[in-house]
Design a protein around this motif. Structure first.
Motif, PDB file in Angstrom:
ATOM      1  N   ARG A 124     -11.465  -8.082 -33.348  1.00 14.86           N
ATOM      2  CA  ARG A 124     -12.034  -8.182 -32.136  1.00 14.86           C
ATOM      3  C   ARG A 124     -13.250  -9.121 -32.348  1.00 14.86           C
ATOM      4  O   ARG A 124     -13.993  -9.244 -33.188  1.00 14.86           O
ATOM      5  CB  ARG A 124     -12.751  -6.999 -31.631  1.00 14.86           C
ATOM      6  N   GLU A 143     -15.026 -17.464 -33.100  1.00 17.35           N
ATOM      7  CA  GLU A 143     -14.750 -16.696 -34.275  1.00 17.35           C
ATOM      8  C   GLU A 143     -13.334 -16.655 -34.739  1.00 17.35           C
ATOM      9  O   GLU A 143     -13.108 -16.546 -36.048  1.00 17.35           O
ATOM     10  CB  GLU A 143     -15.498 -15.371 -34.204  1.00 17.35           C
ATOM     11  N   VAL A 203     -18.397 -11.408 -36.457  1.00 15.61           N
ATOM     12  CA  VAL A 203     -19.837 -12.057 -36.174  1.00 15.61           C
ATOM     13  C   VAL A 203     -20.308 -13.004 -36.751  1.00 15.61           C
ATOM     14  O   VAL A 203     -20.578 -12.562 -38.222  1.00 15.61           O
ATOM     15  CB  VAL A 203     -20.713 -10.801 -35.707  1.00 15.61           C
ATOM     16  N   ASP A 232     -14.990  -6.872 -36.424  1.00 16.91           N
ATOM     17  CA  ASP A 232     -15.524  -8.045 -35.570  1.00 16.91           C
ATOM     18  C   ASP A 232     -16.301  -8.950 -36.624  1.00 16.91           C
ATOM     19  O   ASP A 232     -17.403  -8.850 -37.380  1.00 16.91           O
ATOM     20  CB  ASP A 232     -16.788  -7.374 -34.537  1.00 16.91           C
TER      21      ASP A 232
END
Ligand code: ATP
Ligand code: TZE
Ligand code: MG
Length: 280
Positions: free
Chosen positions: A126, A131, A102, A100
């Motif tokens: 994910r 993003e 982020v 991820d």
């Protein structure tokens, strides 16, 4: 890992059955804000959890877990070593990494780590729509106008706008990309599926996306990246739809959501998952 059945719904229910039967461990390096929800969601979905910070411990976990989860949410200096080291170990073991990204674009360390992961890529990315676009740009996977322009860290883009980026990343990593939003999009190199459901309250609880990555890693321990990403996305949408019926607001939603993740069996999951194939 047994052979995947033909239909998407059957693939999801088989993956959920295997998770429930084997309780796979997916170790994590994840952010300090939502670490507890990530672990609880992994357990509720049927897996096991172990969170670490240091390279030495991450390397040990890559050896024993069926998959590994990395989330860049709250980086510390130790992550400059531990995340690339874990990714390289997983690449050498041919074991799936779920990433991820982020906050991609915030500061320099995230960018440095993502540059290193280009050479030891995840099996599943994910993320939210912004993003996905930012990661595809950073890895040089887009052409023309799509390759240009700065991007912030908020999900200011619609999931559908991230479709080309998601497919480009999925092809590059030869894996799957799950982009979350009101409707989720799950892409492999040659398929795109939308997943409907969930609740607007999912945006009012921090860590719903982070914990979805952790649950995707649990699924990735038992099945191929595309099925794992799809099963996790569907599990979240079905649990979110159910949790909304029994809650008074964000705090009780989170409790009802973890209960629902736990309560939904493989057959119910397949029966209630709302999927739409968008191309192959
Ligand atoms: N408006 C919405 N309606 C229904 N489901 C939603 C909505 N927004 C998000 N979700 C669901 O919430 C979950 C998390 O997705 P979201 O896009 O909020 O992740 P995120 O922004 O990365 O979250 P975080 O960074 O707080 O962990 C996914 O299962 C997604 O399908
Ligand atoms: C709020 C927040 N800040 C860094 S990570 C995180 C959790 C959601 O991604
Ligand atoms: Mg997020």
């Amino acid at each position: 890992m047994s052979e995947a059945p033909a239909t998407l719904h059957a693939r999801i229910s088989q993956a959920a059955r295997e998770v429930r039967a084997t309780c796979p461990l997916a170790g994590s390096i994840t952010n300090a804000v939502t670490v507890n929800l990530v672990a609880n969601a992994q357990l509720a979905a049927g897996g096991s959890a172990a969170m670490v910070y240091l390279a030495d411990e991450a390397l040990a976990l890559t050896q024993v877990g069926g998959a590994f989860y990395v989330n860049l949410g709250t980086l510390l200096p130790c992550h400059a070593q531990s995340i690339p080291a874990a990714a390289r170990a997983l690449r050498d073991l041919a074991r799936p990494l779920v990433l991820d990204p982020v906050g991609i674009g915030l500061g320099e360390l995230r960018g440095q780590i993502l540059d290193e992961l280009r050479d030891a890529p995840p099996a599943i990315v994910r993320c939210n729509a912004s993003e996905a676009i930012a990661l595809a740009r950073q890895w040089g996977l887009l052409e023309g106008d799509e390759a240009q322009g700065p991007r912030g860290v908020d999900a200011q883009d619609a999931v559908d706008d991230a479709r080309a980026a998601a497919q480009a990343i999925a092809r590059f990593i030869d894996g799957a990309v799950a982009v979350s939003g009101e409707t989720d999009l799950v892409a492999s190199a040659d398929r795109v599926v939308e997943v409907e459901g969930g609740s607007p309250l999912m945006t009012k609880v921090t860590g719903m996306g982070c914990s979805l990555g952790g649950v995707a890693a649990v699924y990735a321990a038992v099945t191929d990246p595309f099925t794992a990403a799809l099963a996790a996305a569907a599990h979240y949408k079905v649990a979110g739809t159910r949790a909304q019926r029994d809650c008074a607001g964000p705090a009780s939603f989170q409790l009802a959501f973890v209960d629902a993740l736990h309560a939904i069996g493989p057959d119910e999951l397949a029966a209630e998952a709302v999927l739409r194939e968008r191309g192959r």
